[in-house]
Design an enzyme around this catalytic site. Structure first.
Site, short mmCIF file in Angstrom:
data_model
loop_
_atom_site.label_atom_id
_atom_site.label_comp_id
_atom_site.label_asym_id
_atom_site.label_seq_id
_atom_site.Cartn_x
_atom_site.Cartn_y
_atom_site.Cartn_z
N ASN A 38 0.81 -1.04 0.16
CA ASN A 38 0.02 0.07 -0.08
C ASN A 38 0.88 1.17 -0.13
O ASN A 38 2.14 1.16 0.54
CB ASN A 38 -0.84 0.14 1.29
CG ASN A 38 -1.99 1.13 1.29
OD1 ASN A 38 -2.50 1.43 0.24
ND2 ASN A 38 -2.07 1.84 2.55
N ASP B 58 -2.52 0.20 8.16
CA ASP B 58 -1.30 1.11 7.95
C ASP B 58 -0.27 0.85 8.99
O ASP B 58 0.59 1.75 9.27
CB ASP B 58 -1.78 2.82 7.90
CG ASP B 58 -3.02 2.84 6.92
OD1 ASP B 58 -2.82 2.35 5.93
OD2 ASP B 58 -3.74 3.97 7.34
N HIS C 232 0.62 5.21 1.36
CA HIS C 232 -0.13 5.91 2.51
C HIS C 232 0.64 7.17 2.71
O HIS C 232 1.79 7.46 2.64
CB HIS C 232 -0.13 5.20 4.01
CG HIS C 232 -0.73 5.94 4.96
ND1 HIS C 232 -2.35 5.90 4.98
CD2 HIS C 232 -0.51 6.62 6.04
CE1 HIS C 232 -2.54 6.47 6.15
NE2 HIS C 232 -1.47 6.99 6.55
N SER D 104 4.54 6.87 2.36
CA SER D 104 5.21 5.69 2.92
C SER D 104 4.50 4.58 1.90
O SER D 104 3.29 4.55 1.84
CB SER D 104 4.87 5.32 4.43
OG SER D 104 5.16 6.28 5.31
C1 GRF Z 1 -2.89 8.88 -2.46
O1 GRF Z 1 -2.84 9.94 -1.85
C2 GRF Z 1 -2.60 7.55 -1.75
O2 GRF Z 1 -1.53 7.81 -0.91
C3 GRF Z 1 -3.72 7.15 -0.91
O3 GRF Z 1 -4.85 7.59 -1.62
C4 GRF Z 1 -4.47 8.34 -2.46
C5 GRF Z 1 -4.77 8.08 -3.88
O4 GRF Z 1 -4.71 8.57 -4.72
N1 GRF Z 1 -3.62 5.85 -0.53
P1 GRF Z 1 -4.83 8.29 -6.48
O5 GRF Z 1 -6.25 7.59 -6.63
O6 GRF Z 1 -3.96 7.35 -6.67
O7 GRF Z 1 -4.98 9.53 -7.27
#
Ligand code: GRF
Length: 230
Positions: free
Chosen positions: A111, A149, A113, A140
């Site tokens: 993932n 997370d 985050h 991260s």
């Molecule tokens: C990103 O900020 C990611 O870190 C978080 O959700 C958001 C997704 O954005 N998990 P996108 O859909 O990839 O534009």
């Protein structure tokens, strides 16, 4: 005999900009894998359309059509397994996955985050950084475990927080760096055997005791510049 490229399944719930960055790296040939399919829990996720436009297989496992999490996750799991992925890549996937699901795909789910984990697990990370008066922020990439997370952090990118920042400006400045961090990290993970079974995880046979920092420890193309074991 040449090996088939590693297959990735991307899960998303929204616009899919991180997915697009991964797809671009795959098309440029340095990701070390190919996106086999993009799956969403929401039929209206813009990322699904973007994936279809890129010629990828897409599938919606619509959460609203299932009576409970267990039946939803069962269908999601079956759908994912049908693509036989090496890694399951969460890219803005807004569902908390159960311990059973994570266990069924152990060591396979990654993932990104938007915080410097372990700080600010969960939602609204940009605002929480401001509320806490912190001077740095970041993103991260981590292995997904049953705790939200909280899995081992593989890599991070940092930004400074400016006095005039808002949650929106932080998100805006961080996103392009996420788009560099995620493909770089996956390229690293796909290139070499990573031992997931311990915490800290091992990369190139050495425990990763602190996250790899983009551009310092981890090259933008996924090359390991410096190991986070020292
Ligand atoms: C990103 O900020 C990611 O870190 C978080 O959700 C958001 C997704 O954005 N998990 P996108 O859909 O990839 O534009």
């Amino acid at each position: 005999m040449a090996q088939d490229p590693a297959r990735l399944v991307v899960l998303l719930s929204g616009r899919g900009s991180n997915f697009l960055a991964l797809q671009q790296a795959a098309e440029e040939g340095w990701l070390g894998g190919q996106i086999a399919a993009v799956l969403s829990d929401r039929p209206d996720a813009a990322g699904l359309e973007r994936a279809a436009a890129a010629g990828l297989d897409t599938l919606c496992v619509d959460r609203s059509r299932f009576p409970d999490r267990a039946s939803f996750e069962h269908s999601l799991s079956v759908a994912i397994s049908g693509f036989a992925p090496r890694l399951i890549v969460l890219a803005g996937f807004m569902r908390v996955l159960s311990a059973d699901f994570v266990q069924a795909h152990e060591g396979q789910i990654i993932n990104i985050h938007p915080s410097l984990l372990p700080r600010h697990r969960g939602l609204h990370t940009h605002q929480r950084v401001l509320d806490a008066g912190e001077l740095e922020h970041g993103a991260s990439v981590h292995l997904v475990t049953a705790d939200l997370d909280a899995g081992p952090v593989i890599s991070q990118v940092k930004i400074e927080v400016h006095p005039e920042d808002t949650a929106d400006t932080l998100a805006e400045r961080l996103l392009p760096l996420e788009h560099r961090l995620y493909p770089a990290t996956l390229a690293l993970l796909l290139r070499q055997p990573v031992t997931w079974s311990h915490d800290p995880i091992e990369i190139e046979g050495k425990p990763l005791v602190r996250p790899l920092r983009l551009d310092r420890d981890l090259g933008a193309d996924g090359r390991l510049l410096r190991h986070g074991s020292g």
